[in-house]
Design a protein around this motif. Structure first.
Motif, PDB file in Angstrom:
ATOM      1  N   GLY A   3       0.917  -1.246  -0.002  1.00 26.79           N
ATOM      2  CA  GLY A   3      -0.076   0.076   0.064  1.00 26.79           C
ATOM      3  C   GLY A   3       0.825   1.272   0.068  1.00 26.79           C
ATOM      4  N   LEU A   4       0.119   2.367  -0.276  1.00 30.19           N
ATOM      5  CA  LEU A   4       0.819   3.666  -0.248  1.00 30.19           C
ATOM      6  C   LEU A   4       1.142   4.049   1.072  1.00 30.19           C
ATOM      7  N   TRP A   5       0.861   3.606   2.164  1.00 30.66           N
ATOM      8  CA  TRP A   5       1.091   4.219   3.487  1.00 30.66           C
ATOM      9  C   TRP A   5       2.067   3.163   3.911  1.00 30.66           C
ATOM     10  N   ARG A  48      -6.696   3.118   6.483  1.00 29.42           N
ATOM     11  CA  ARG A  48      -5.812   3.658   7.146  1.00 29.42           C
ATOM     12  C   ARG A  48      -5.577   5.069   7.241  1.00 29.42           C
ATOM     13  N   ALA A  49      -5.552   5.583   6.161  1.00 26.71           N
ATOM     14  CA  ALA A  49      -5.452   7.205   6.464  1.00 26.71           C
ATOM     15  C   ALA A  49      -6.794   7.861   7.190  1.00 26.71           C
ATOM     16  N   LEU A 108      -6.288  10.039  10.739  1.00 26.87           N
ATOM     17  CA  LEU A 108      -7.080  11.462  10.731  1.00 26.87           C
ATOM     18  C   LEU A 108      -8.133  11.369  11.969  1.00 26.87           C
ATOM     19  N   VAL A 109      -8.552  10.301  12.254  1.00 24.98           N
ATOM     20  CA  VAL A 109      -9.389  10.299  13.328  1.00 24.98           C
ATOM     21  C   VAL A 109      -8.559  10.056  14.741  1.00 24.98           C
ATOM     22  N   ARG A 110      -7.450   9.598  14.722  1.00 22.90           N
ATOM     23  CA  ARG A 110      -6.610   9.598  15.933  1.00 22.90           C
ATOM     24  C   ARG A 110      -6.015  11.103  16.018  1.00 22.90           C
ATOM     25  N   VAL A 111      -5.913  11.894  15.138  1.00 20.60           N
ATOM     26  CA  VAL A 111      -5.174  13.373  15.139  1.00 20.60           C
ATOM     27  C   VAL A 111      -6.199  14.188  15.694  1.00 20.60           C
ATOM     28  N   GLN A 112      -7.549  13.895  15.552  1.00 23.19           N
ATOM     29  CA  GLN A 112      -8.864  14.651  16.094  1.00 23.19           C
ATOM     30  C   GLN A 112      -9.102  14.219  17.444  1.00 23.19           C
ATOM     31  N   PRO A 160     -15.226  19.998   9.481  1.00 23.69           N
ATOM     32  CA  PRO A 160     -14.249  18.863  10.302  1.00 23.69           C
ATOM     33  C   PRO A 160     -14.340  17.544   9.521  1.00 23.69           C
ATOM     34  N   TRP A 161     -13.474  16.794   9.531  1.00 22.53           N
ATOM     35  CA  TRP A 161     -13.575  15.529   8.875  1.00 22.53           C
ATOM     36  C   TRP A 161     -14.200  14.596   9.725  1.00 22.53           C
TER      37      TRP A 161
END
Length: 517
Positions: free
Chosen positions: A348-350, A359-360, A364-368, A395-396
């Motif tokens: 995968g890309l990540w 996964r992205a 992002l949810v963890r950053v929030q 907001p995401w």
């Protein structure tokens, strides 16, 4: 093969979780799009792929729920347990669909018809409707279950031939993610039935399309899509986790399951194989043994393995199967039943394998969670005349609702192309003609003289061309809106170094609003 299919399972699980009657219209949405709906909702005009607002407009009493794979898996465990108690040896493709061998069931109950009737009754006993399909191959049996058919042995291709080619992509657990694009291409090529597709030469299909098309073609011809794995499962791939203290909570079991999934995939990577069929086993402190097999069309990723382990432990520990363990889990074991070459598992890309978007999303949810919901925002296409006005930032995770309708008419809107980058501070510039006189915009929306030189800070550029101006006269009809009314004009300027900028004339001054790169 015998397939047991529970129609509209995400909608059924959502209704059960919300204590909504089974006869009520229900829709499950993801990213503001309907991904599943009940038969009652379809009768009212709700369709998969439709927007949430459109669906609620067609059916005002519609119950809307968010997509939740964990909820679907938890609710499906009683169904899987009921089938497994009647006919052992089931394989779960996804929540709402499972497989088992028809041969043993037919011998035990006397016929395939009798076995299908007993299975329907067993599933109905837990309050769920289902349909059964029997055929030689897995995909044919799944399609037969959607039609409630028992296909005679050797007649799979004949059963599939008159069906629409879209049936090949109806079940995502048996197809690659881009199977829908393949079906759309086949329809545009005039191959509207499965029989039309099956009539093509396998050599032509392999040379024109990709690997998934070859698998779909074998399915259309009633041939084995994935024969029994010829690769011997390497020894010492099974992984165990000894739980001390015993696990009796779902959150603790899910944590242990994720660690065990990572350990399994380290062993699989070392052996250069990937797992396509996984056996999840658990032993309790009182000696009870629990097991369930999960079958996948694509090789499992670490995240996919962890999800299936979590779903299964949730179903066992909460007692949704009807036989809750009398003690906590002391041993958790994962066994790869079927493996393929690791080349089938794409990087995968990540930096890992699996669904990069998922996964992205988790990252992002963890950053929030660390910085707050407003820390991660996404742009939504909105209505407006200027480029900045056409972006609504939300907001995401929130519903992507624009501030204004982008489909509405917007007189004076900037035509395409839009600038690549927008300036946040709108730096002021000077625009002059050939003789050095300032350039302005007349009441008729025209330049009062041809622009020749643009000065931005300490730099100046000769202009090789321009487009516009496009004038905007907002809220001129409302005498009480003097504070929000404005008259502005936009123009595109081509600089001598082949770059272009979007400039804004407001209050007699010029500003840079965007840059074309």
């Amino acid at each position: 093969m015998l397939a047991v299919w529970c129609p509209d399972w995400p909608a059924v699980a959502a209704a059960a979780a919300a204590n909504v009657p089974a006869s009520a219209p229900v829709a499950v949405v993801s990213a503001n799009r309907v991904v599943a709906c009940s038969a009652t909702a379809r009768t009212a005009g709700v369709r998969r792929g439709g927007t949430r607002r459109e669906s609620q407009a067609r059916c005002p009493e519609l119950h809307v729920a968010r997509a939740d794979p964990d909820r679907d898996a938890r609710s499906f465990e009683p169904v899987a347990a009921a089938v497994d108690e009647l006919i052992p040896g089931i394989e779960v493709l996804r929540p709402g669909l499972l497989l088992l061998s028809a041969r043993g069931a037919a011998r035990y109950f006397g016929s395939e018809e009798s076995a299908a009737e007993r299975l329907v009754d067993a599933v109905a006993a837990v309050g769920v409707e289902c349909q059964v399909g029997i055929a030689d191959e897995v995909s044919t049996a799944v399609i037969a279950a959607r039609h409630g058919m028992i296909v005679p042995a050797g007649d799979g291709a004949g059963f599939l031939a008159p069906l629409p080619v879209a049936e090949l992509s109806a079940e995502p657990s048996l197809a690659a993610p881009d199977r829908v694009d393949l079906v759309d291409l086949l329809v545009r090529l005039g191959l509207r039935s499965i029989g039309d597709f099956a009539a093509l030469s396998p050599v032509d299909v392999a040379s024109r399309f990709g690997t998934d098309a070859v698998a779909a073609h074998r399915s259309a011809r009633g041939e084995p899509e994935r024969p029994p794995s010829a690769r011997v499962v390497p020894p010492d791939l099974d992984v165990e986790y000894h739980c001390d203290p015993p696990l009796d909570r779902v959150d603790a079991a899910a944590f242990a399951g994720r660690a065990l999934a990572e350990k399994l995939h380290v062993a699989l990577s070392a052996a250069a194989v990937a797992c396509t069929r996984l056996l999840v086993q658990a032993r309790t402190a009182n000696g009870e043994h629990l097991s369930r097999t999960w079958r996948c069309a694509e090789p499992l990723t670490p995240e996919g393995t962890a999800d299936r382990v979590r779903w299964q432990l949730d179903g066992w520990l909460t007692g949704r199967s009807g036989s809750k363990p009398t003690a906590g889990v002391v041993v958790l074991r994962l066994e790869p039943v079927e493996v393929v070459s690791a080349g089938a598992l794409q990087l995968g890309l990540w930096g890992g394998v699996g669904d990069e978007d998922e996964r992205a999303r988790r990252a992002l949810v963890r950053v929030q969670g660390l910085l707050g919901g407003e820390a991660v925002q996404v742009g939504v296409l909105s209505g407006g005349r200027g480029p900045a006005e056409r972006v609504t930032v939300v907001p995401w995770g929130d519903e992507p609702v624009p501030d204004a309708d982008p489909a509405a008419p917007w007189p004076g809107r900037l035509p395409s192309p839009s600038p690549t980058a927008l300036t946040t501070t709108r730096p002021e510039i000077t625009l002059v003609g050939a003789a050095g006189e300032p350039v302005g915009v007349t009441e008729r929306g025209m330049f009062d003289r041809d622009p020749a030189v643009l000065t931005w800070g300490s730099s100046s550029w000769s202009l090789h061309g321009w487009a516009g101006p496009w004038c905007v006269d907002e809220r001129w009809w409302d005498p009480g809106a003097a504070s929000t009314a404005r008259q502005v004009a936009r123009a595109q300027m081509m600089l001598e170094d082949a770059r272009a900028v979007l400039v804004l004339h407001d209050g007699g001054r010029w500003f840079v609003e965007g840059i074309y790169e």
